[in-house]
Enzyme design. Structure first.
Site, PDB file in Angstrom:
ATOM      1  N   TYR A 271       0.835  -1.209   0.000  1.00 11.07           N
ATOM      2  CA  TYR A 271       0.000   0.000   0.000  1.00 11.07           C
ATOM      3  C   TYR A 271       0.873   1.263   0.000  1.00 11.07           C
ATOM      4  O   TYR A 271       0.632   2.208  -0.761  1.00 11.07           O
ATOM      5  CB  TYR A 271      -0.918  -0.038   1.223  1.00 11.07           C
ATOM      6  CG  TYR A 271      -1.917   1.085   1.309  1.00 11.07           C
ATOM      7  CD1 TYR A 271      -3.036   1.121   0.473  1.00 11.07           C
ATOM      8  CD2 TYR A 271      -1.772   2.116   2.239  1.00 11.07           C
ATOM      9  CE1 TYR A 271      -3.970   2.153   0.565  1.00 11.07           C
ATOM     10  CE2 TYR A 271      -2.697   3.138   2.340  1.00 11.07           C
ATOM     11  CZ  TYR A 271      -3.791   3.152   1.505  1.00 11.07           C
ATOM     12  OH  TYR A 271      -4.711   4.178   1.596  1.00 11.07           O
TER      13      TYR A 271
ATOM     14  N   LYS B 123       0.998   4.189  -2.910  1.00 12.03           N
ATOM     15  CA  LYS B 123       0.639   5.594  -2.674  1.00 12.03           C
ATOM     16  C   LYS B 123       1.812   6.525  -2.974  1.00 12.03           C
ATOM     17  O   LYS B 123       1.619   7.651  -3.423  1.00 12.03           O
ATOM     18  CB  LYS B 123       0.118   5.771  -1.238  1.00 12.03           C
ATOM     19  CG  LYS B 123      -1.221   5.063  -1.000  1.00 12.03           C
ATOM     20  CD  LYS B 123      -2.308   5.526  -1.981  1.00 12.03           C
ATOM     21  CE  LYS B 123      -3.676   4.972  -1.664  1.00 12.03           C
ATOM     22  NZ  LYS B 123      -4.724   5.440  -2.607  1.00 12.03           N
TER      23      LYS B 123
END
Ligand SMILES: NC(=O)c1ccc[n+]([C@@H]2O[C@H](COP(=O)([O-])OP(=O)(O)OC[C@H]3O[C@@H](n4cnc5c(N)ncnc54)[C@H](O)[C@@H]3O)[C@@H](O)[C@H]2O)c1
Length: 250
Positions: A155, A159
């Site tokens: 994740y 990002k």
């Protein structure tokens, strides 16, 4: 301040629930026409129905963002209905939290595919007609987790990738009247997060680390996105706006 969003057409991914749904309702209240895109078609329809019931304009489209043909079909349906897409909000995002040595390749691939490749597909499908009109706004959802959270290598990488992607694209499109920015939320109390079994613990940690002493709500993100989509934000591009209550580190 008039955001000048009346009549604009905005496509919002992952708008069936959470931050995306609130962003869709916010744009609709500002008079924008909204294309709701989500892998869960029923949720997308529900958001669109809520907008129409309140007197706004919206259409829903079911689409898995990892599939380029489905993205093209969703973009096509919004263009067929409204003739243009002026604002693209790449909001849909997922996490598959697990420490690296326990992470399956599929957990890595899915997070990168939805969060990064989905944004790539949507930008490519929407940009040509923005370029023709010499006006456009692209807002990508990042996360404070880009600075690194244990259990989130996939994740966090996705990002951070969004920030780099947005900066590069902002430079490519700077002379075309198109701005590209990232909005990086901190902990936001969405229905999805409230439903997690770990929610009470997560909430406690997030609250104890938050400088302002309260947790953000979907409207905090929606209002930021709406401003970045406005005419007034014309000189803001290639940047990341942190909406975190002042928290940066993990
Ligand atoms: N809520 C937070 O605390 C928080 C914090 C930082 C960043 N963010 C980011 O903000 C964005 C929205 O977060 P949220 O909490 O509202 O998420 P959410 O889980 O509540 O909603 C995400 C939506 O995306 C849709 N979606 C998932 N995979 C999809 C796919 N393949 N194709 C199309 N749609 C798909 C889901 O169906 C859902 O409606 C995400 O990018 C997330 O990473 C959220």
């Amino acid at each position: 301040m008039d955001l000048g969003l009346k009549g604009r057409v905005v496509m919002i991914t992952g708008a069936g629930m959470g931050i995306g749904r609130e962003t869709a309702l916010t744009f609709a209240r500002e008079g924008a026409r909204v294309g709701i895109v989500d892998i869960h078609g029923d949720d997308a329809e529900e958001t669109a129905a809520a907008i129409r019931e309140a007197g706004g304009e919206a259409i829903a489209s079911r689409c898995d963002l990892t599939n380029e043909e489905e993205v093209k079909a969703s973009v096509g349906s919004i263009l067929a209905k409204y003739g243009q897409i002026n604002v693209l909000v790449n909001n849909a995002g997922i996490s598959k939290d697990v420490t690296l040595l326990k992470m399956a390749e599929a957990d890595w691939d899915l997070v990168m595919d939805v969060n990064v490749k989905g944004t790539f597909h949507c930008c490519r499908a929407v940009l040509p007609q923005m370029k023709d009109r010499k006006w456009g706004r692209i807002i990508n959802l990042g996360s404070r987790s880009m600075f690194g959270n244990p259990g989130q290598t996939n994740y966090t990488a996705s990002k951070m990738a969004i920030v780099g992607f947005s900066r590069a694209l902002s430079l490519e499109q700077a002379r075309n009247g198109i701005t590209v920015n990232t909005v990086a939320p901190g902990f936001i109390e969405t229905e999805g997060i409230k439903g997690l079994p770990t929610y009470p613990k997560l909430r406690e940690i997030a609250l104890s680390k938050n400088p302002v002493g309260f947790l953000g709500e979907p409207r905090d993100i929606a209002n930021t996105v709406a401003f970045l989509a406005s005419e007034q934000a014309r000189y803001i591009t290639g940047t990341t706006v942190f909406v975190t209550g002042g928290r940066f580190s993990s």
